[in-house]
Design an enzyme around this catalytic site. Sequence first.
Site, PDB file in Angstrom:
ATOM      1  N   ILE A  83      -3.578   5.473   7.924  1.00 26.10           N
ATOM      2  CA  ILE A  83      -4.588   4.395   7.385  1.00 26.10           C
ATOM      3  C   ILE A  83      -4.022   3.050   7.776  1.00 26.10           C
ATOM      4  CG2 ILE A  83      -5.323   5.955   5.445  1.00 26.10           C
ATOM      5  CD1 ILE A  83      -3.372   4.163   3.773  1.00 26.10           C
ATOM      6  N   ALA A  84      -3.050   3.005   8.946  1.00 30.00           N
ATOM      7  CA  ALA A  84      -2.506   1.700   9.180  1.00 30.00           C
ATOM      8  C   ALA A  84      -3.677   0.879  10.298  1.00 30.00           C
ATOM      9  CB  ALA A  84      -0.996   1.719   9.713  1.00 30.00           C
ATOM     10  N   ARG A  85      -3.119   1.166  11.397  1.00 28.17           N
ATOM     11  CA  ARG A  85      -3.764   0.751  12.564  1.00 28.17           C
ATOM     12  C   ARG A  85      -3.750   1.771  13.865  1.00 28.17           C
ATOM     13  NH1 ARG A  85      -6.150  -2.580   9.989  1.00 28.17           N
ATOM     14  NH2 ARG A  85      -6.477  -4.834  10.119  1.00 28.17           N
ATOM     15  N   ILE A 114       0.652  -1.313  -0.305  1.00 27.84           N
ATOM     16  CA  ILE A 114       0.132   0.011  -0.104  1.00 27.84           C
ATOM     17  C   ILE A 114       0.977   1.208  -0.105  1.00 27.84           C
ATOM     18  CG2 ILE A 114      -1.923   1.150   1.232  1.00 27.84           C
ATOM     19  CD1 ILE A 114      -2.897  -1.444   2.245  1.00 27.84           C
ATOM     20  N   GLU A 150     -10.733   2.119  18.751  1.00 27.86           N
ATOM     21  CA  GLU A 150     -11.662   2.137  17.949  1.00 27.86           C
ATOM     22  C   GLU A 150     -12.953   1.177  18.224  1.00 27.86           C
ATOM     23  OE1 GLU A 150      -9.515   2.101  14.277  1.00 27.86           O
ATOM     24  OE2 GLU A 150     -10.685   0.214  13.533  1.00 27.86           O
ATOM     25  N   HIS A 198     -12.650   3.996   9.781  1.00 27.36           N
ATOM     26  CA  HIS A 198     -11.860   2.794   9.069  1.00 27.36           C
ATOM     27  C   HIS A 198     -12.471   2.123   7.969  1.00 27.36           C
ATOM     28  CE1 HIS A 198      -9.328  -0.766  10.769  1.00 27.36           C
ATOM     29  NE2 HIS A 198      -9.256  -0.678   9.310  1.00 27.36           N
ATOM     30  N   ILE A 199     -12.419   2.894   6.957  1.00 27.74           N
ATOM     31  CA  ILE A 199     -13.177   2.587   5.589  1.00 27.74           C
ATOM     32  C   ILE A 199     -12.259   2.759   4.460  1.00 27.74           C
ATOM     33  CG2 ILE A 199     -15.239   3.329   6.279  1.00 27.74           C
ATOM     34  CD1 ILE A 199     -14.792   5.968   4.856  1.00 27.74           C
ATOM     35  N   ARG A 210      11.606  -1.128   7.485  1.00 27.24           N
ATOM     36  CA  ARG A 210      12.686  -1.922   8.151  1.00 27.24           C
ATOM     37  C   ARG A 210      13.543  -2.481   6.820  1.00 27.24           C
ATOM     38  NH1 ARG A 210       9.498  -6.244  11.392  1.00 27.24           N
ATOM     39  NH2 ARG A 210       8.467  -6.155   9.389  1.00 27.24           N
TER      40      ARG A 210
HETATM   41  C1  GLV Z   1      -8.325  -2.945   7.160  1.00 28.91           C
HETATM   42  O1  GLV Z   1      -7.994  -2.431   8.061  1.00 28.91           O
HETATM   43  C2  GLV Z   1      -7.728  -4.428   6.840  1.00 28.91           C
HETATM   44  O2  GLV Z   1      -6.710  -4.680   7.300  1.00 28.91           O
HETATM   45  O3  GLV Z   1      -8.039  -4.979   5.802  1.00 28.91           O
END
Ligand code: GLV
Length: 331
Positions: A239-241, A159, A270, A288-289, A180
């Site tokens: 947009i990771a976690r 991504i 969340e 989270h979309i 890394r």
């Molecule tokens: C969404 O956050 C996924 O990991 O697919």
Amino acid sequence: MSDKPRVLVARKTFPDIVERLRAHFEVETNEGEESWPQEELIRRLQGKQGVYVAGTEKIDAPLLKACPELKAVCTMAVGYNNIDVPACTLRGVLVSNAPDVLTETTADFGFALMMAAARRLAESEHCLRSGEWKQWSVTMFAGSDIHGATLGILGMGRIGQAIARRGRLGFGMNVLYHNRSRLAPEQEAPLAARWVEKDELLRQADHLVIVVPYSPSSHHMVGARELSLMKPSATLTNIARGGVVDDAALAEALAANRIAAAGLDVFEGEPAVHPGLLAVRNVVLTPHIASASIPTRRAMSNLAVDNLIAALTGGTPPTALNPEVLSARRH
Ligand code: GLV
């Protein structure tokens, strides 16, 4: 009762995709929009050999112990920090995730969030909707440019690279990244992407986009110290976690204008959102979309089902995370 294997679809998905499972298995589904509490998940998993989950179900050692018949856990998400893969491997449970099919859609969304933060889309819309717009002015909601700016990518996996392509080829951005491992020169060249140390990335980025998977080693990878290294004009997009960024520290930095703006699709704990983030205007918040286009959500669900069918019918699951479990089963 039929002697077909039994599977649980723990999150609602597209009915025609569930039908694919019914051709092979006895299927129980969650028809609600919410995930089940852990005790209910465990109860419904009794006697089931497979489970379809999303990023919202916790598959841990106590669950595995309580569900001894389980043989396959297939998530429709790419991230799998909700699944204890080593514990699954120990118990001979196959795990799969859903990589690749969501890469471009998620990169589109990351780019959109970054642009929205830089160009102050959400706060200007809020101003208009709430009737606060009284007159035009030269600096009203003036933000920062995307084209020609320095894009800093933290986590240069699939991504991250897709975001870099958009930045470089579409917007003429200067691409820096930290990961890394470095990309091969032939991967870096078309993006003119340059690997830098994390602190250097934070110092130089006009727009920082975070795309690293969550693990104990990426917990609070961006906290107060890291935010203090960023330019006051910079934006941060996550947009990771949730948990990769220290949301409390970010809320403080945004409130004090230590950085200009943020775009966040993921949050610590969340669906709860840190109240400090809800209180500031210079942040764009989405629930989270990032992978949520209909074709991509269908592709993710289909891939989880492909994995589940293969895992329980003697096939080769296309995106297994612990394929050694199957070789052990075959011997
Ligand atoms: C969404 O956050 C996924 O990991 O697919």
